[in-house]
Design a protein around this motif. Structure first.
Motif, short mmCIF file in Angstrom:
data_model
loop_
_atom_site.label_atom_id
_atom_site.label_comp_id
_atom_site.label_asym_id
_atom_site.label_seq_id
_atom_site.Cartn_x
_atom_site.Cartn_y
_atom_site.Cartn_z
N GLU A 1 44.81 -30.89 -14.53
CA GLU A 1 43.73 -29.77 -14.18
C GLU A 1 43.61 -28.75 -14.79
O GLU A 1 44.57 -27.98 -15.08
CB GLU A 1 44.00 -29.76 -12.71
CG GLU A 1 43.83 -31.06 -11.83
CD GLU A 1 44.30 -30.78 -10.39
OE1 GLU A 1 43.13 -31.38 -9.71
OE2 GLU A 1 45.13 -30.22 -10.00
N SER A 2 42.60 -28.29 -15.05
CA SER A 2 42.34 -26.94 -15.75
C SER A 2 40.63 -26.57 -15.53
O SER A 2 40.11 -27.38 -15.35
CB SER A 2 42.57 -26.88 -17.43
OG SER A 2 41.41 -27.84 -17.94
N PRO A 3 40.38 -25.21 -15.53
CA PRO A 3 38.92 -24.99 -15.43
C PRO A 3 37.97 -25.42 -16.41
O PRO A 3 37.08 -25.98 -16.26
CB PRO A 3 39.13 -23.38 -15.31
CG PRO A 3 40.14 -23.27 -14.90
CD PRO A 3 41.38 -24.10 -15.55
N LEU A 4 38.60 -25.67 -17.68
CA LEU A 4 37.83 -26.00 -18.82
C LEU A 4 37.39 -27.52 -18.72
O LEU A 4 36.37 -28.00 -18.96
CB LEU A 4 38.35 -25.92 -20.01
CG LEU A 4 38.40 -24.38 -20.50
CD1 LEU A 4 39.25 -24.01 -21.82
CD2 LEU A 4 37.03 -23.62 -20.61
N ARG A 5 38.29 -28.20 -18.23
CA ARG A 5 38.43 -29.82 -18.12
C ARG A 5 37.45 -30.05 -16.86
O ARG A 5 36.80 -31.29 -16.85
CB ARG A 5 39.42 -30.31 -18.18
CG ARG A 5 39.42 -31.98 -17.91
CD ARG A 5 40.95 -32.52 -18.16
NE ARG A 5 41.16 -33.05 -19.62
CZ ARG A 5 42.32 -33.03 -20.08
NH1 ARG A 5 43.46 -33.00 -19.44
NH2 ARG A 5 42.46 -33.59 -21.20
N GLY A 6 37.63 -29.56 -15.81
CA GLY A 6 36.83 -29.81 -14.77
C GLY A 6 37.64 -30.65 -13.62
O GLY A 6 38.91 -31.10 -14.03
N ARG A 7 37.30 -31.32 -12.87
CA ARG A 7 37.97 -32.16 -11.68
C ARG A 7 38.43 -33.42 -12.69
O ARG A 7 37.50 -34.32 -13.44
CB ARG A 7 37.08 -32.84 -10.64
CG ARG A 7 37.97 -33.36 -9.57
CD ARG A 7 37.07 -33.87 -8.48
NE ARG A 7 36.08 -34.73 -8.91
CZ ARG A 7 35.11 -35.16 -8.03
NH1 ARG A 7 34.98 -34.79 -6.86
NH2 ARG A 7 34.35 -36.04 -8.67
N MET A 8 39.68 -34.02 -12.41
CA MET A 8 40.16 -35.19 -12.94
C MET A 8 40.52 -35.94 -11.92
O MET A 8 41.15 -35.83 -10.69
CB MET A 8 41.64 -34.77 -13.69
CG MET A 8 41.28 -33.82 -14.71
SD MET A 8 40.32 -34.67 -16.11
CE MET A 8 41.28 -35.90 -16.91
N ALA A 9 40.01 -37.37 -11.94
CA ALA A 9 40.35 -38.34 -10.89
C ALA A 9 41.48 -39.32 -11.47
O ALA A 9 41.39 -39.91 -12.54
CB ALA A 9 39.04 -39.15 -10.76
N LEU A 10 42.31 -39.50 -10.36
CA LEU A 10 43.47 -40.37 -10.87
C LEU A 10 42.90 -41.96 -10.73
O LEU A 10 42.23 -42.29 -9.83
CB LEU A 10 44.73 -40.22 -10.10
CG LEU A 10 45.74 -41.08 -10.08
CD1 LEU A 10 46.64 -40.98 -11.60
CD2 LEU A 10 46.94 -40.70 -9.25
N TYR A 11 43.06 -42.92 -11.69
CA TYR A 11 42.66 -44.16 -11.55
C TYR A 11 43.84 -45.40 -11.47
O TYR A 11 43.65 -46.31 -11.25
CB TYR A 11 41.53 -44.66 -12.36
CG TYR A 11 41.96 -44.63 -13.87
CD1 TYR A 11 42.34 -45.76 -14.58
CD2 TYR A 11 41.56 -43.47 -14.60
CE1 TYR A 11 42.28 -45.94 -15.94
CE2 TYR A 11 41.80 -43.62 -16.24
CZ TYR A 11 42.13 -44.71 -16.50
OH TYR A 11 42.36 -44.84 -17.99
N SER A 12 44.95 -44.78 -12.07
CA SER A 12 46.00 -45.90 -12.33
C SER A 12 47.05 -45.18 -12.39
O SER A 12 47.42 -44.10 -13.10
CB SER A 12 45.70 -46.46 -13.73
OG SER A 12 46.65 -47.43 -14.00
N VAL A 13 48.02 -45.85 -11.57
CA VAL A 13 49.56 -45.52 -11.57
C VAL A 13 50.34 -46.71 -11.67
O VAL A 13 50.51 -47.62 -10.84
CB VAL A 13 50.17 -44.70 -10.09
CG1 VAL A 13 51.34 -44.26 -10.42
CG2 VAL A 13 49.02 -43.50 -10.01
#
Length: 350
Positions: free
Chosen positions: A53-65
């Motif tokens: 997570e970082s302000p430049l990248r924006g929201r990150m969604a987790l899709y696989s573990v």
């Protein structure tokens, strides 16, 4: 005991690539010093989020573990999480996380090895992301608002004389962690409701006439914590936890519950009847970028195949809108006692 999921997944940084849990992992459905695997799994999710997570990248969604349980996590020491970046592009991020504990002699013992995949998800509008939108429908069952909490339902059965108080006590002792962190409600005709997670193993259930692979358990849960705020006291060492991280980590914790022993509970057996019952590997996948653990989720758990001391089991999760939002499958060890002289109750282990 952690009062909230937020407490469970709080971390501090020990060096550039390693984080340490501020909470100790806790036991559930195990009388030994071994912690519930969902504790370390939710910490693993939290650690990976800290690095993507970082302000430049924006929201990150987790899709696989995807990963393996490499050894038991014990309850008397913190979990360390070593994070390695495997991929960083404009759209994706992949992290490898090794969760481990330090032994009394100073050596490290790995608990979990996992690879977590994230995707950039700057908007909440699914139509922007999706060419097709569809979902398998959830099973038909009662609305969770019409049900009491599972603990209340068991207490009523004891008062009515339909349940041995010792069975209720065993449930409370073994499963109180889940009901501390989540509101938990179970349809009355769900098999693990009828036999109290399998503890009351001689109890007949409404699915006894079905083959084992046709049986299904259904339950509802939602996080107890008010997700608009946190109840934990300030800790100068704690890293901030985003709302996105909190929801994904909470559901990762919950999805690990009951899968390993579902074949036992559906076949009138329970943990003392086997020499080992533990998760070996797991594949947790999220099918939406926006999770809300504060709303009710309906879970279905089933077993698919068992042989050679292993079982393969699956769980599916629907949100309140009836969309499938997560799936988890595991291969688990289910090893028989080699003889009556070696049967030691309550010490199922690897």
């Amino acid at each position: 005991m952690a009062a909230t999921i937020h407490d469970m997944i709080r971390l501090k940084r020990t060096n550039k690539n390693t984080l340490e849990s501020l909470a100790l992992p806790e036991r559930m459905d195990n009388r030994a010093r071994i912690a519930f695997g969902g504790c370390a799994l939710s910490m693993t999710v939290s650690a990976a989020f800290q690095t993507v997570e970082s302000p430049l990248r924006g929201r990150m969604a987790l899709y696989s573990v995807l990963g393996h349980f490499l050894g038991p996590t014990v309850i008397d020491r913190a979990v360390f999480l070593r994070v390695t970046a495997l991929r960083d592009t404009r759209t994706f991020a992949t992290r490898q996380v090794i969760a481990f504990q330090k032994q009394d002699d100073g050596k490290e013992r790995a608990c979990i090895s996992a690879q977590l995949d994230f995707i950039v998800s700057p908007t909440d509008d699914p139509s922007i992301h999706s060419f097709l939108q569809y979902s398998v429908s959830p099973p038909q069952t009662v609305n969770p608002e019409a049900l009491p909490s599972y603990s209340e339902a068991l207490r009523d059965r004891v008062i009515d004389g339909g349940l041995d108080p010792n069975v209720e006590k065993a449930y409370t002792t073994n499963f109180r962690l889940f009901e501390t962190l989540f509101e938990y409600r179970v349809p009355r005709d769900a098999p693990l409701s009828e036999n109290v997670m399998g503890i009351d193993k001689t109890r007949k259930t409404s699915q006894d006439h079905l083959p084992l692979t046709s049986k299904r358990h259904l339950d509802y849960f939602r996080i107890r914590q008010n997700t608009s705020s946190t109840f934990s006291p300030p800790d100068p060492d704690a890293l901030p936890i985003s709302s996105t991280c909190l929801h994904f980590a909470a559901l990762a914790f919950a999805m690990d519950g009951a899968i390993a022993f579902i074949p036992l509970s559906l076949s009138h057996n329970f943990l003392p009847d086997v020499a080992a019952c533990s998760s070996l590997d797991f594949a947790l996948r999220f099918h939406t970028d926006v999770m809300d653990a504060g709303k009710w989720h309906l879970r279905e758990i089933r077993t698919v195949v068992g042989d050679y001391g292993r079982t393969y089991n699956e769980a599916r999760l629907w949100n309140e809108e009836g969309r499938l939002v997560a799936t988890m499958n595991q291969q688990d060890i289910l090893r028989p006692h080699s003889g009556p002289d070696e049967r030691r109750r309550g010490e199922a282990k690897l």
